[in-house]
Design an enzyme around this catalytic site. Sequence first.
Site, PDB file in Angstrom:
ATOM      1  N   LYS A  91       0.856  -1.179   0.000  1.00 18.35           N
ATOM      2  CA  LYS A  91       0.000   0.000   0.000  1.00 18.35           C
ATOM      3  C   LYS A  91       0.889   1.224   0.000  1.00 18.35           C
ATOM      4  O   LYS A  91       2.012   1.205   0.517  1.00 18.35           O
ATOM      5  CB  LYS A  91      -0.887   0.026   1.237  1.00 18.35           C
ATOM      6  CG  LYS A  91      -2.181   0.811   1.051  1.00 18.35           C
ATOM      7  CD  LYS A  91      -3.233  -0.009   0.314  1.00 18.35           C
ATOM      8  CE  LYS A  91      -4.577   0.690   0.350  1.00 18.35           C
ATOM      9  NZ  LYS A  91      -5.651  -0.185  -0.131  1.00 18.35           N
ATOM     10  N   GLY A 191     -24.582   3.073   3.717  1.00 17.75           N
ATOM     11  CA  GLY A 191     -23.673   3.625   2.714  1.00 17.75           C
ATOM     12  C   GLY A 191     -24.081   3.152   1.334  1.00 17.75           C
ATOM     13  O   GLY A 191     -23.838   2.001   0.974  1.00 17.75           O
ATOM     14  N   VAL A 192     -24.711   4.029   0.568  1.00 14.08           N
ATOM     15  CA  VAL A 192     -25.186   3.627  -0.769  1.00 14.08           C
ATOM     16  C   VAL A 192     -24.532   4.491  -1.842  1.00 14.08           C
ATOM     17  O   VAL A 192     -25.189   5.039  -2.718  1.00 14.08           O
ATOM     18  CB  VAL A 192     -26.731   3.661  -0.864  1.00 14.08           C
ATOM     19  CG1 VAL A 192     -27.330   2.492  -0.138  1.00 14.08           C
ATOM     20  CG2 VAL A 192     -27.302   4.974  -0.314  1.00 14.08           C
ATOM     21  N   GLY A 193     -23.200   4.603  -1.736  1.00 12.27           N
ATOM     22  CA  GLY A 193     -22.424   5.219  -2.801  1.00 12.27           C
ATOM     23  C   GLY A 193     -22.301   4.241  -3.946  1.00 12.27           C
ATOM     24  O   GLY A 193     -23.218   3.462  -4.221  1.00 12.27           O
TER      25      GLY A 193
END
Length: 368
Positions: A91, A191-193
């Site tokens: 990362k 969370g509905v992104g």
Amino acid sequence: MTDVTGASADVLHTLFHSDQGGHEQVVLCQDRASGLKAVIAIHNTALGPALGGTRFYPYATEAEAVADALNLARGMSYKNAMAGLGHGGGKAVIIGDPERDKTEELLLAYGRMVASLGGRYVTACDVGTYVADMDVVARECRWTTGRSPENGGAGDSSVLTAFGVYQGMRASAQHLWGDPSLRGRKVGVAGVGKVGHHLVGHLRDEGAEVVVTDVRADAVQRILDQYTEGVTAVDDTEALIRTEGLDIYAPCALGGALNDDSVAVLAARVVCGAANNQLAHPGVEKDLADRGVLYAPDYVVNAGGVIQVADELHGFDFDRCRAKAAKIFDTTLAIFARAKEDGIPPAAAADRIAEQRMAEARAGGIAH
């Protein structure tokens, strides 16, 4: 500073001595001309070159950025191992405000830093970076994925991320209720992104009843406008997790959704969502098990995105990727079986399987 466990510690002690360390390589990058300050952490390459996204975030201190890179890289080792990919975990974090500090020159400088590792680390998008950014990074670094279709990439990975979470839900239903069907089940999506929106689509297609919430009213309204039946909304996550008759809770926003307070009042029998790092602290997985709540480990079920960006390196094929993401169903079932066999929570079982795969690869000297 804080280490990846949240305890006060020196970063070098964390890297060389902590159980949360064990990283192969940590690279500190600076380009004064562009203002780039970045950390690239490579945790484990036993299964292949490290793969993980680049986070662009205004960390309060450099030490906080290093700690985050270490933690995120370690998590990618486990995610990639469980996804069956020929990649280890890595990362990168870029220190700064992406709205203010991100420039073409900075991204090009970052690309040169990644390229200097000669393929040990393959980068992609993460918080604060997007497909367009990866297109810029790729101009200086061929070990870049998550690019736009116009530049030979796969584009948005949220479609397969949502599909993988859906497969994890089906496996959870199979394990708990003896039937993978979600028809008639009540599922709460926090969370509905991009990912959450696609997940609602899968659930409605199968006939599940869906309850949604999001801190953004427009995201909720978009869902309600699209689905005139079978979808309702509540004000916040606290109301969602207390919803009467809730079968499955899907955290699809920020991490740390499962903590002492939320677990104590959770109505659902299953937790399976797309958010990373859902367990707020060690011990939460045991609390869930003690309450009879089945937890599908987040890094297992949300691996559809990394499956997609890994496939892009070989010439992206959506059908091939979807077939790989569909195997999240079998992987999740195997984790539940291992947990039952060993008498441990599913999160611990997933860790054991991932660690075994990395150890076997290291012992066998897999070429990559």
